[in-house]
Design an enzyme around this catalytic site. Structure first.
Site, PDB file in Angstrom:
ATOM      1  N   PHE A 157      23.192  55.471   9.658  1.00 35.40           N
ATOM      2  CA  PHE A 157      23.713  54.313   9.540  1.00 35.40           C
ATOM      3  C   PHE A 157      25.576  54.156  10.072  1.00 35.40           C
ATOM      4  O   PHE A 157      26.685  53.184   9.563  1.00 35.40           O
ATOM      5  CB  PHE A 157      24.164  54.106   7.723  1.00 35.40           C
ATOM      6  CG  PHE A 157      24.330  54.818   7.133  1.00 35.40           C
ATOM      7  CD1 PHE A 157      26.320  54.489   6.828  1.00 35.40           C
ATOM      8  CD2 PHE A 157      24.765  56.005   6.205  1.00 35.40           C
ATOM      9  CE1 PHE A 157      26.960  55.475   5.943  1.00 35.40           C
ATOM     10  CE2 PHE A 157      24.986  56.468   5.842  1.00 35.40           C
ATOM     11  CZ  PHE A 157      26.653  55.965   5.143  1.00 35.40           C
ATOM     12  N   LYS A 181      15.488  53.443  17.636  1.00 31.75           N
ATOM     13  CA  LYS A 181      15.366  52.731  16.286  1.00 31.75           C
ATOM     14  C   LYS A 181      16.628  53.184  15.036  1.00 31.75           C
ATOM     15  O   LYS A 181      17.377  54.254  14.876  1.00 31.75           O
ATOM     16  CB  LYS A 181      14.264  53.391  15.489  1.00 31.75           C
ATOM     17  CG  LYS A 181      14.218  53.084  14.066  1.00 31.75           C
ATOM     18  CD  LYS A 181      13.583  53.724  13.246  1.00 31.75           C
ATOM     19  CE  LYS A 181      14.695  54.138  12.088  1.00 31.75           C
ATOM     20  NZ  LYS A 181      15.154  53.103  11.175  1.00 31.75           N
ATOM     21  N   GLU A 184      18.093  51.225   9.492  1.00 27.23           N
ATOM     22  CA  GLU A 184      17.659  49.582   8.960  1.00 27.23           C
ATOM     23  C   GLU A 184      18.977  49.499   7.996  1.00 27.23           C
ATOM     24  O   GLU A 184      18.875  48.216   7.573  1.00 27.23           O
ATOM     25  CB  GLU A 184      16.080  50.424   7.715  1.00 27.23           C
ATOM     26  CG  GLU A 184      16.662  51.388   6.456  1.00 27.23           C
ATOM     27  CD  GLU A 184      16.838  53.074   6.937  1.00 27.23           C
ATOM     28  OE1 GLU A 184      17.162  53.113   7.788  1.00 27.23           O
ATOM     29  OE2 GLU A 184      16.673  53.566   6.057  1.00 27.23           O
ATOM     30  N   SER A 234      21.153  63.091   8.847  1.00 23.62           N
ATOM     31  CA  SER A 234      21.341  64.172   7.230  1.00 23.62           C
ATOM     32  C   SER A 234      20.523  65.045   8.430  1.00 23.62           C
ATOM     33  O   SER A 234      19.238  65.083   8.907  1.00 23.62           O
ATOM     34  CB  SER A 234      20.457  63.352   6.196  1.00 23.62           C
ATOM     35  OG  SER A 234      19.573  63.234   6.160  1.00 23.62           O
ATOM     36  N   CYS A 289      30.832  62.604  10.133  1.00 23.68           N
ATOM     37  CA  CYS A 289      29.575  63.522  10.400  1.00 23.68           C
ATOM     38  C   CYS A 289      31.112  64.559  10.854  1.00 23.68           C
ATOM     39  O   CYS A 289      30.374  66.035  10.742  1.00 23.68           O
ATOM     40  CB  CYS A 289      28.579  64.295  11.378  1.00 23.68           C
ATOM     41  SG  CYS A 289      29.360  64.000  12.313  1.00 23.68           S
ATOM     42  N   GLU A 391      26.881  68.013   1.292  1.00 25.87           N
ATOM     43  CA  GLU A 391      28.026  66.667   2.241  1.00 25.87           C
ATOM     44  C   GLU A 391      28.187  65.687   0.922  1.00 25.87           C
ATOM     45  O   GLU A 391      26.702  64.805   0.992  1.00 25.87           O
ATOM     46  CB  GLU A 391      27.643  67.003   3.309  1.00 25.87           C
ATOM     47  CG  GLU A 391      27.705  65.898   4.243  1.00 25.87           C
ATOM     48  CD  GLU A 391      26.853  65.144   5.379  1.00 25.87           C
ATOM     49  OE1 GLU A 391      25.649  64.818   5.576  1.00 25.87           O
ATOM     50  OE2 GLU A 391      27.653  64.701   6.446  1.00 25.87           O
TER      51      GLU A 391
HETATM   52  P1  NAD Z   1      19.473  59.756   7.362  1.00 27.20           P
HETATM   53  O1  NAD Z   1      19.286  61.048   7.969  1.00 27.20           O
HETATM   54  O2  NAD Z   1      19.191  59.517   6.263  1.00 27.20           O
HETATM   55  O3  NAD Z   1      18.831  58.218   8.731  1.00 27.20           O
HETATM   56  C1  NAD Z   1      19.094  58.669   9.720  1.00 27.20           C
HETATM   57  C2  NAD Z   1      18.154  58.163  10.589  1.00 27.20           C
HETATM   58  O4  NAD Z   1      16.582  59.057  10.102  1.00 27.20           O
HETATM   59  C3  NAD Z   1      17.652  56.140  10.299  1.00 27.20           C
HETATM   60  O5  NAD Z   1      17.524  55.386  11.542  1.00 27.20           O
HETATM   61  C4  NAD Z   1      16.616  56.491   9.003  1.00 27.20           C
HETATM   62  O6  NAD Z   1      16.084  55.781   9.026  1.00 27.20           O
HETATM   63  C5  NAD Z   1      16.007  57.990   8.945  1.00 27.20           C
HETATM   64  N1  NAD Z   1      15.006  58.591   8.018  1.00 27.20           N
HETATM   65  C6  NAD Z   1      15.158  58.348   7.370  1.00 27.20           C
HETATM   66  N2  NAD Z   1      14.286  59.340   6.458  1.00 27.20           N
HETATM   67  C7  NAD Z   1      13.892  59.380   6.762  1.00 27.20           C
HETATM   68  C8  NAD Z   1      12.639  60.163   6.481  1.00 27.20           C
HETATM   69  N3  NAD Z   1      12.615  60.874   5.451  1.00 27.20           N
HETATM   70  N4  NAD Z   1      11.308  60.452   7.869  1.00 27.20           N
HETATM   71  C9  NAD Z   1      12.244  60.238   9.069  1.00 27.20           C
HETATM   72  N5  NAD Z   1      12.864  59.514   9.194  1.00 27.20           N
HETATM   73  C10 NAD Z   1      13.727  58.356   8.445  1.00 27.20           C
HETATM   74  O7  NAD Z   1      21.023  59.565   7.527  1.00 27.20           O
HETATM   75  P2  NAD Z   1      22.479  58.237   6.922  1.00 27.20           P
HETATM   76  O8  NAD Z   1      22.224  58.322   6.118  1.00 27.20           O
HETATM   77  O9  NAD Z   1      21.455  57.431   8.137  1.00 27.20           O
HETATM   78  O10 NAD Z   1      23.250  58.925   8.290  1.00 27.20           O
HETATM   79  C11 NAD Z   1      24.481  59.920   7.489  1.00 27.20           C
HETATM   80  C12 NAD Z   1      24.186  61.355   8.099  1.00 27.20           C
HETATM   81  O11 NAD Z   1      24.329  61.851   9.260  1.00 27.20           O
HETATM   82  C13 NAD Z   1      24.992  62.291   7.474  1.00 27.20           C
HETATM   83  O12 NAD Z   1      24.145  63.333   7.133  1.00 27.20           O
HETATM   84  C14 NAD Z   1      25.428  62.810   8.489  1.00 27.20           C
HETATM   85  O13 NAD Z   1      26.553  63.578   8.783  1.00 27.20           O
HETATM   86  C15 NAD Z   1      24.974  62.741   9.301  1.00 27.20           C
HETATM   87  N6  NAD Z   1      25.063  62.459  10.589  1.00 27.20           N
HETATM   88  C16 NAD Z   1      25.648  63.389  11.501  1.00 27.20           C
HETATM   89  C17 NAD Z   1      25.933  63.109  12.939  1.00 27.20           C
HETATM   90  C18 NAD Z   1      26.419  64.413  13.579  1.00 27.20           C
HETATM   91  O14 NAD Z   1      26.472  64.107  15.225  1.00 27.20           O
HETATM   92  N7  NAD Z   1      25.988  65.724  13.748  1.00 27.20           N
HETATM   93  C19 NAD Z   1      26.504  61.739  13.465  1.00 27.20           C
HETATM   94  C20 NAD Z   1      26.944  60.870  12.334  1.00 27.20           C
HETATM   95  C21 NAD Z   1      26.049  61.581  11.687  1.00 27.20           C
END
Ligand code: NAD
Length: 509
Positions: A157, A181, A184, A234, A289, A391
């Site tokens: 997000f 994808k 959401e 994450s 991140c 985090e």
């Molecule tokens: P998230 O892991 O909750 O979601 C990321 C994606 O995974 C979304 O599209 C979501 O729909 C999907 N998803 C969520 N839960 C899932 C599950 N149980 N099974 C399968 N798919 C699932 O992350 P977020 O909250 O959207 O974003 C924030 C996180 O992203 C933070 O931890 C941040 O550090 C990380 N991030 C990392 C980088 C990097 O390059 N290392 C860059 C940006 C963000």
């Protein structure tokens, strides 16, 4: 969040064969404007059948796109760059509305995304293979970089438009077709990427968008036609994506979460360091991140540093980002996320952290239902505290005080993540030591957010990355291609047979 269809609220379509296409989904998630707390759209949670249809459209488009001359694929990207520049203001406003970034943060994120598209314009040169003439008698060797097929991108997000652009321009110009994808929570700006790619002349079916939750992600991870998966999110989900994707024979690059330390040496330029720390920790409301979420004060500068940080944070204007009034910091993404950050602050305080600035309970008169908190500073953290290890992903800066650079590097390296680590100093020797010994993939020396530009890979380590080839740069191109080696032998007319090893070519005899 799953909910029934909400009346009078826009339902986000899919992007299929270059058209905005209604989904047949019966489950939906709510999309909010975090600045006001209002629901602004609902996003379909696609089921496997619908996702399968989209993947098959991408598969059908693949052979023709793969065989499109590489310079023509690059020209689509040149046109996309121009369209992104032209539409940057509009896209930035969508990003600010769905995510809560300030307008200038949204613009900056779009500019970073455009840089990846600019990088991909050079794909004919970037994918030049190797050749050796007459490697053995009458034998020439060459390599070509071929696309993989249909590849998928799953994005978080916090950068709704930029993170898809880490993947899409490189994957497409390499000759792959793509299924995205988006998160959401922020599916709106990504739809503009589909429309602009179509306007740039990308053939139908080459780039597509599906929406959803875990069902959607797991369908992409297990579908036999998906050849590679790029994920950003994450750490627990990145690990899941890596485990399931690789088990199903896919190439996977999965970026995870982070806890980035910023070490401040006693000789650092204090004004510049405080400004940079403030922007690194509280920019995008701490939802980056590469946010410098943990300051490490070396020597006796702790009190001075914390006092200056708190004074700087006091001056920050926090409020809605869906209108022009000069906000320095916006809301966090959802009410649920806000409550999670606040609960962690409470936990930190109970564990003995000192609240040098408490941003809880912030009221924004113009937008009373927005998801706001003010910048918060948790001082005197120790490594075993929950807030030191977790985090928080909100505008919260932790501070730990240590006696030496060695101790600061040790503290940084004990952290399980490995995205960024930063040093503020005037000492070349300290900088040199830090560069070599800090255990993170992206190092900043007097740079608060060392997120690499498009020609360099986004090189997270440890729990911040699962995979072998990172996004962006040369590694990004290698991830989306497979090399083919061709060995050819053309004898001179009437020349004698080589004999010996026969068809097994060697360079000896
Ligand atoms: P998230 O892991 O909750 O979601 C990321 C994606 O995974 C979304 O599209 C979501 O729909 C999907 N998803 C969520 N839960 C899932 C599950 N149980 N099974 C399968 N798919 C699932 O992350 P977020 O909250 O959207 O974003 C924030 C996180 O992203 C933070 O931890 C941040 O550090 C990380 N991030 C990392 C980088 C990097 O390059 N290392 C860059 C940006 C963000």
């Amino acid at each position: 969040m799953t909910m029934a269809v909400a009346k009078g609220i826009e339902t986000v379509p899919l992007f299929l064969n270059n058209e905005l296409t209604p989904s047949a989904a019966t489950r939906f998630g709510a999309v909010f404007n975090p600045s006001t707390g209002e629901q602004i759209a609902q996003v379909p949670f696609c089921e496997p059948d619908e996702i399968d249809r989209v993947i098959r459209a991408a598969q059908d488009a693949f052979p023709k796109w793969r065989d499109t001359p590489v310079v023509e694929r690059a020209r689509v990207m040149f046109r996309l760059v121009a369209l992104l520049e032209k539409n940057a203001d509009q896209i930035a406003r969508i990003v600010s509305r769905e995510h809560g970034k300030t307008y200038s943060e949204s613009v900056a994120s779009i500019r970073r995304g455009i840089e990846v598209a600019e990088f991909a314009c050079g794909i004919p040169t970037l994918t030049m293979g190797d050749t050796v003439h007459n490697l053995a008698q009458d034998v020439d060797c060459e390599t070509y970089w071929h696309p993989l097929g249909v590849v998928a991108g799953i994005t978080p997000f916090n950068f709704p438009f930029m993170v898809p652009l880490w993947m899409v321009p490189i994957a497409l110009t390499c000759g792959n077709t793509f299924v995205l994808k988006p998160s959401e929570k922020v599916p709106l700006s990504a739809m503009r990427l589909g429309e602009l790619l179509a306007e740039a002349g990308l053939p139908a079916g080459v780039f597509n968008i599906v929406h959803g939750d875990k069902v959607c992600v797991d369908t992409l991870l297990t579908h036999p036609l998906i050849k590679a998966v790029s994920f950003v999110g994450s750490t627990p989900v990145a690990k899941h994506v890596w485990d399931v994707g690789t088990k199903h024979g896919k190439r996977v690059q999965a970026n995870g979460g982070a806890k980035n330390h910023i070490i401040v040496m006693p000789d650092a330029d204090m004004d510049r360091t405080v400004g940079a720390l403030q922007s690194s920790a509280f920019g995008c409301s701490g939802q980056r991140c590469m946010a410098g979420s943990h300051a490490v004060a070396v020597g006796k500068i702790g009190d001075t540093l914390v006092k200056a940080l708190a004074a700087g944070a006091d001056k920050m204007k926090v409020g809605p980002t869906d209108r022009d009034w000069g906000a320095d910091m916006g809301p966090v993404i959802t009410r649920e996320h806000l409550n999670g950050v606040l609960a962690n602050i409470e936990k930190g305080a109970k564990e003995g952290a000192k609240l040098a600035r408490d941003g809880r309970g912030l009221k924004v008169a113009d937008a009373p239902n927005g998801f706001y908190m003010g910048p918060t500073i948790l001082d005197h953290l120790t490594p075993e505290m929950h807030v030191s290890k977790t985090e928080l992903f909100g505008p919260v800066l932790g501070v730990t005080r240590v006696a030496s650079l060695d101790e600061a590097i040790e503290l940084t390296n004990k952290n399980p993540y490995g995205n960024g680590a930063v040093l503020y100093t005037r000492s070349g020797h300290a900088a040199r030591e830090f560069k070599h010994r800090a255990g993170a993939g992206m190092i900043g020396i007097n740079v608060g957010v060392p997120a690499p530009m498009a020609m360099f890979a986004f090189t997270g380590h440890d729990a911040s990355f699962f995979g072998d080839l990172h996004m962006q740069g040369k590694e990004g191109i290698m991830f989306y291609t497979q090399q083919k080696m061709i060995m050819s032998r053309w004898h001179a007319e009437g020349s004698a047979s080589s004999g010996g090893a026969g068809e097994f070519v060697t360079t000896r005899g």
